[in-house]
Scaffold this active site. Structure first.
Site, PDB file in Angstrom:
ATOM      1  N   GLU A  81      21.305  -4.947 -17.656  1.00 30.09           N
ATOM      2  CA  GLU A  81      22.290  -3.863 -17.561  1.00 30.09           C
ATOM      3  C   GLU A  81      23.712  -4.372 -17.825  1.00 30.09           C
ATOM      4  O   GLU A  81      24.645  -4.062 -17.081  1.00 30.09           O
ATOM      5  CB  GLU A  81      22.192  -3.181 -16.197  1.00 30.09           C
ATOM      6  CG  GLU A  81      20.816  -2.579 -15.952  1.00 30.09           C
ATOM      7  CD  GLU A  81      20.681  -1.778 -14.669  1.00 30.09           C
ATOM      8  OE1 GLU A  81      21.391  -2.082 -13.701  1.00 30.09           O
ATOM      9  OE2 GLU A  81      19.843  -0.859 -14.637  1.00 30.09           O
TER      10      GLU A  81
ATOM     11  N   ASP B 119      12.087   1.310 -11.619  1.00 28.89           N
ATOM     12  CA  ASP B 119      13.292   1.194 -10.786  1.00 28.89           C
ATOM     13  C   ASP B 119      13.243   2.127  -9.590  1.00 28.89           C
ATOM     14  O   ASP B 119      13.962   3.129  -9.569  1.00 28.89           O
ATOM     15  CB  ASP B 119      14.523   1.518 -11.669  1.00 28.89           C
ATOM     16  CG  ASP B 119      15.829   1.099 -11.011  1.00 28.89           C
ATOM     17  OD1 ASP B 119      15.777   0.411  -9.989  1.00 28.89           O
ATOM     18  OD2 ASP B 119      16.886   1.472 -11.532  1.00 28.89           O
TER      19      ASP B 119
ATOM     20  N   GLU C 232      18.263   5.494  -3.323  1.00 28.21           N
ATOM     21  CA  GLU C 232      18.929   5.810  -4.590  1.00 28.21           C
ATOM     22  C   GLU C 232      18.243   6.952  -5.340  1.00 28.21           C
ATOM     23  O   GLU C 232      18.891   7.899  -5.767  1.00 28.21           O
ATOM     24  CB  GLU C 232      18.961   4.548  -5.463  1.00 28.21           C
ATOM     25  CG  GLU C 232      19.534   4.794  -6.842  1.00 28.21           C
ATOM     26  CD  GLU C 232      19.553   3.546  -7.703  1.00 28.21           C
ATOM     27  OE1 GLU C 232      19.251   2.444  -7.195  1.00 28.21           O
ATOM     28  OE2 GLU C 232      19.873   3.680  -8.900  1.00 28.21           O
TER      29      GLU C 232
END
Ligand code: GCV
Length: 849
Positions: free
Chosen positions: A320, A399, A427
């Site tokens: 990332e 993820d 998240e």
């Protein structure tokens, strides 16, 4: 003669039960409230605590015990005698065994393990005791024996938990050894005090570029962590700021380490591979460059001079946009080893994250697959990492989605230490605004048999047992903040508690953990126990039902805040979270035969099951296969009908959580009651936003009607854009599926606007629901009138993660039991404020049952 550590032996005369320990303004005591120590059973326990050894951790253990039981804090003092009356006796095995020869030669515990053991003495002169201390009467000792000092602390917490749960502790013989040596948490805190993917306020560690002045919350956090066996905490974001390694920062880190120390929590930090350049001023960060090696060695040496018990580093590289070894054609092993070599003499460890993938994948390429990245990259490096490197692997290959298969890398590195990474911070699972007890998910992962050598569940891989690795274990991204309840939603603390308990003992069940946590947090009232378990245990499935079932991943806005629905956001971009839904079918073909080949990364036993669409479990079918909407699942439903049904069921189940919780009014403390109720009511509303978005999207895409006729059928709904508008104007909402009919109304202001309609149905009592958007760039307010009667007013003052009208901000207000007469006019007046245009989606008027 064995050298004994001198004891701190203190006798206390009375038990005062009732004070909360360590009460500090602003911090909730979570599961360490010791409410149930106010019971008579606790009163029968001894009044004396003797500690053998002088370490800081031992002192913390003794003080915890004394505080919890209402004793004054133990004071130090010389003398080597055991108390001549009933007492708790705390110490390491090596210090207690000489005083308790009857325990034999081997304690049967190791690592940070403990042994809780009651011992009766008929009365004799104690070994090493002075003549004066001999009384000769019978006595009983409650021994808390640690394999090491932290073991004593963990044993003390375990003893207190048993007492608080109302278990019989009059006779004890319990030995526990933790499943794995690495039991860490990661915080993704930034130096400015913000927290990446944190949903509970600002950082307890950092403020305005420095370590916070007041570390009270840090100490409290360490105590909570110690009570569940956590022994390390990396305090900063894995997207690491290199300033942390600059010499002037190290004394600040030493303060955090000091705040952790008494609780046996070792400080760790996340570091960036480019630090030799960015923090050290070198011209390169090539891990094989001699200057770079020397820089790491020197930096680490300085670190250990200041923090002798420093735990080690966590690293995110080549991921990332982070710098990584690929810049110099080096591997993850080269990068990890240069730092691990520097850490080794100090017994530090290097946790290198396997979250390495290309986020610029070509979505048109049917063979491209982000899920394959970790295995493709790390499997060839197996055996190349030093023994103090641990590869930290996210539990699924993408993820932290609401459901993923187990990462195939977890079964593929026989010669490498591995730790599993999970997320306590929610998240992708509702960001602590929604109740999702994640322990059942983690249990499924830990119990999953990767079939690499007989029965080899993931929990035995990460503990190091399967391949006899020296290290291994657990890391959880937690992200507590300054919020009073640490994680925002008070029930989310069951996840932090459960994570620690599983890292200690992954054989515990989700149900056992839920009950333990509830007892410790709320006391032992059976009604509370039942209700909270009934809410926690199904909550993951409920959330999955109304978000992304069948392995679709969460279906959230993946390029935004990962919160509300955003179905197409996964597609047509390089991030690789594709679900490939089109007019004919849905799902990623990851088979070896026709797809990306991801399934080939599993052992043959697992691969065979996943490769066959007929054998593949329904829960993962769309993660692993592309099928037509009419494909029939094991449940007998078609994929499309399952999608519809699960979303309607999920939204209904979310509403029942509110009703469950309301039963506890007056039974538990008001603060927690109110906080949870607010969140559950919000969740019930947002589940409907999710439901409508997903079913409408798939209905439009597939063109297949819902067999039960629910999709798109809202007989009680008045669209705001269809009302009589004054000042308000219709506005398109993006993505379209996050507003009813794809449209809303907005008020440009500055004057208030209104939307009204006539009630043309039978007179009666109704519940009124107003769906509006609560943006984070202003605080609009609304008034609801029936004729000239104002029946409700409210402000859109939540802090949802968007300044647009969309699935993150769509919010529901319910006004129950309103009398309406046919012909009356209902009017909503919106007062815009800041950038927020008092936006409205619809009004729903539901007859009362
Ligand atoms: C810290 C996901 C999150 C990122 C996080 C990353 C990681 O992509 O959205 O915020 O970065 O995972 O685990 O490194």
């Amino acid at each position: 003669m064995t050298r004994h550590s001198p004891p701190i032996a203190v006798a206390f005369c009375c038990i005062f039960l009732g004070s909360l320990v360590h009460a500090q303004p602003g911090a909730d005591q979570a599961w360490l409230r010791y409410q149930s120590l106010k019971t008579p059973a606790a009163g029968a326990l001894p009044h004396a605590i003797a500690v053998f050894g002088r370490g800081e951790v031992l002192r913390a253990a003794a003080k915890e015990l004394a505080d919890a039981l209402g004793h004054p804090a133990p004071s130090g003092g010389p003398g080597a005698a055991l108390p001549d009356h009933d007492a708790f006796v705390l110490g390491r095995w090596q210090d207690l065994q000489p005083r308790f020869r009857e325990l034999g030669r081997a304690p049967g515990i190791s690592g940070d393990g403990f042994w809780l053991k009651t011992v009766r003495r008929a009365g004799s002169r104690p070994l090493g005791g002075s003549k004066a201390s001999w009384r000769g009467g019978p006595r009983k000792y409650w021994l808390v024996i640690g394999a090491d000092e932290p073991g004593v602390l963990y044993g003390t917490f375990a003893l207190l938990a048993r007492i608080a749960e109302g278990l019989d502790v009059s006779t004890l013989d319990d030995r526990e050894t933790p499943s794995a040596p690495i039991r860490w948490v990661n915080q993704w805190d930034n130096l400015d005090g913000s927290i990446e993917r944190g949903y509970a306020g600002r950082s307890i560690f950092f403020d305005n570029g420095s370590v916070a002045n007041d570390l009270t919350r840090v100490k409290e956090y360490a105590r909570l962590l110690a009570s569940i066996g956590i022994n390390g905490c990396a305090i900063n974001n894995v997207n690491a700021d290199p300033r942390l390694l600059q010499p002037e920062y190290l004394p600040q880190l030493a303060r955090v380490a000091a705040a952790f120390r008494a609780w046996g929590v070792r400080l760790a930090i996340s570091v960036d591979l480019s630090s030799p350049m960015s923090a050290g001023g070198l011209k390169t960060f090539d891990p094989l460059d001699p200057q770079v090696k020397a820089w790491w060695q020197n930096t680490v040496d300085v670190m250990y001079r200041l923090i002798p018990d420093f735990g080690g580093f966590v690293m995110k590289a080549d991921s990332e946009g982070r710098s990584g070894p690929s810049k110099y054609g080096r591997t993850a092993a080269d990068a990890a080893n240069v730092i691990a070599r520097a850490l080794r003499p100090h017994h530090g460890v290097m946790l290198y994250r396997a979250f390495v993938y290309n986020h610029h994948l070509d979505w048109r390429d049917p063979k491209a697959d982000r899920a394959k990245a970790a295995f493709d990259y790390f499997h060839p490096l197996d055996g190349k990492f030093l023994d103090n490197v641990v590869v930290q692997v996210k539990h699924g290959p993408i993820d932290f989605q609401v459901r993923e298969p187990v990462s195939p890398l977890l079964g593929a590195m026989a010669h490498t230490n591995q730790a599993i990474e999970v997320q306590v911070t929610q998240e992708y699972t509702g960001q602590q605004r929604q109740l999702v007890y994640l322990v059942p998910m983690w249990k499924e992962v830990l119990d999953f048999d990767v079939h690499v050598d007989g029965v080899t569940p993931v929990k035995r891989v990460v503990s190091g047992q399967v391949w006899k690795r020296p290290l291994g274990g657990y890391a959880a991204v937690v992200n507590v903040g300054l919020d009073r309840f640490w994680l925002g939603h008070p029930l989310a603390m069951a996840n932090l508690y459960g994570y620690g308990r599983l890292a200690w003992n992954p054989d515990l069940s989700a149900d056992e953990i839920a009950k333990e946590w509830t007892r410790l947090t709320f006391g032992n009232d059976p009604q509370v126990l039942d209700t909270v378990s009934r809410m926690l245990l199904p909550s993951w499935r409920i959330y999955e039902n109304y978000t992304g079932p069948l392995g679709l991943q969460t279906l959230t806005d993946i390029t935004g805040p990962h919160y509300g629905p955003g179905i197409e956001s996964s597609e047509n971009n390089g991030w690789g979270q594709w679900h490939r839904a089109d007019r004919k079918g849905v799902g990623m073909d990851r088979t070896v035969a026709t797809g990306t080949g991801f399934i080939g990364q599993y052992s043959p036993e697992v691969g065979r099951k996943y490769e066959s669409v007929k054998e593949c479990p329904d829960d993962l079918v769309l993660f692993l296969h592309h099928v037509p909407y009419t494909f029939v699942l094991h449940s007998g439903k078609t994929v499309i009908q399952y999608l519809y049904d699960s979303h309607y069921a999920g939204a209904e189940q979310a509403a029942t959580l509110v009703e469950e919780w309301k039963r506890l009014q007056g039974v538990i403390d008001d603060a927690r009651y109110a906080e949870v109720l607010r969140r559950q009511e919000y969740q019930a509303g947002h589940a409907i936003v999710w439901r409508d978005a997903v079913v409408n999207w798939f209905h439009r895409e597939s063109g297949i009607p819902d067999a039960q006729g629910r999709v798109g059928f809202h007989p009680n709904r008045m669209e705001a854009e269809g009302m009589q508008l004054s000042g308000y104007t219709p506005a398109d909402v993006t993505p379209w599926e996050t507003a009813s009919g794809g449209k809303a109304i907005a008020c440009a202001g500055p004057s208030p606007c209104s939307a009204s309609f006539e009630w043309d149905r039978p007179s009666g009592t109704y519940d009124l629901v107003v769906e509006y958007f609560d943006l984070n760039n202003g605080v609009s307010s609304f008034d609801l009138f029936v004729e000239d009667r104002r029946i409700d007013s409210w402000a859109a003052d939540d802090h949802l993660p968007s300044d647009k009208m969309n699935g993150h901000t769509s919010t529901r207000r319910t006004i129950a039991g309103v009398r309406l007469r046919r012909g009356e006019v209902l009017k909503i007046v919106g007062h815009p404020q800041g950038g927020e245009p008092a936006p409205l989606d619809y009004v729903e008027i539901v007859p009362r049952p």
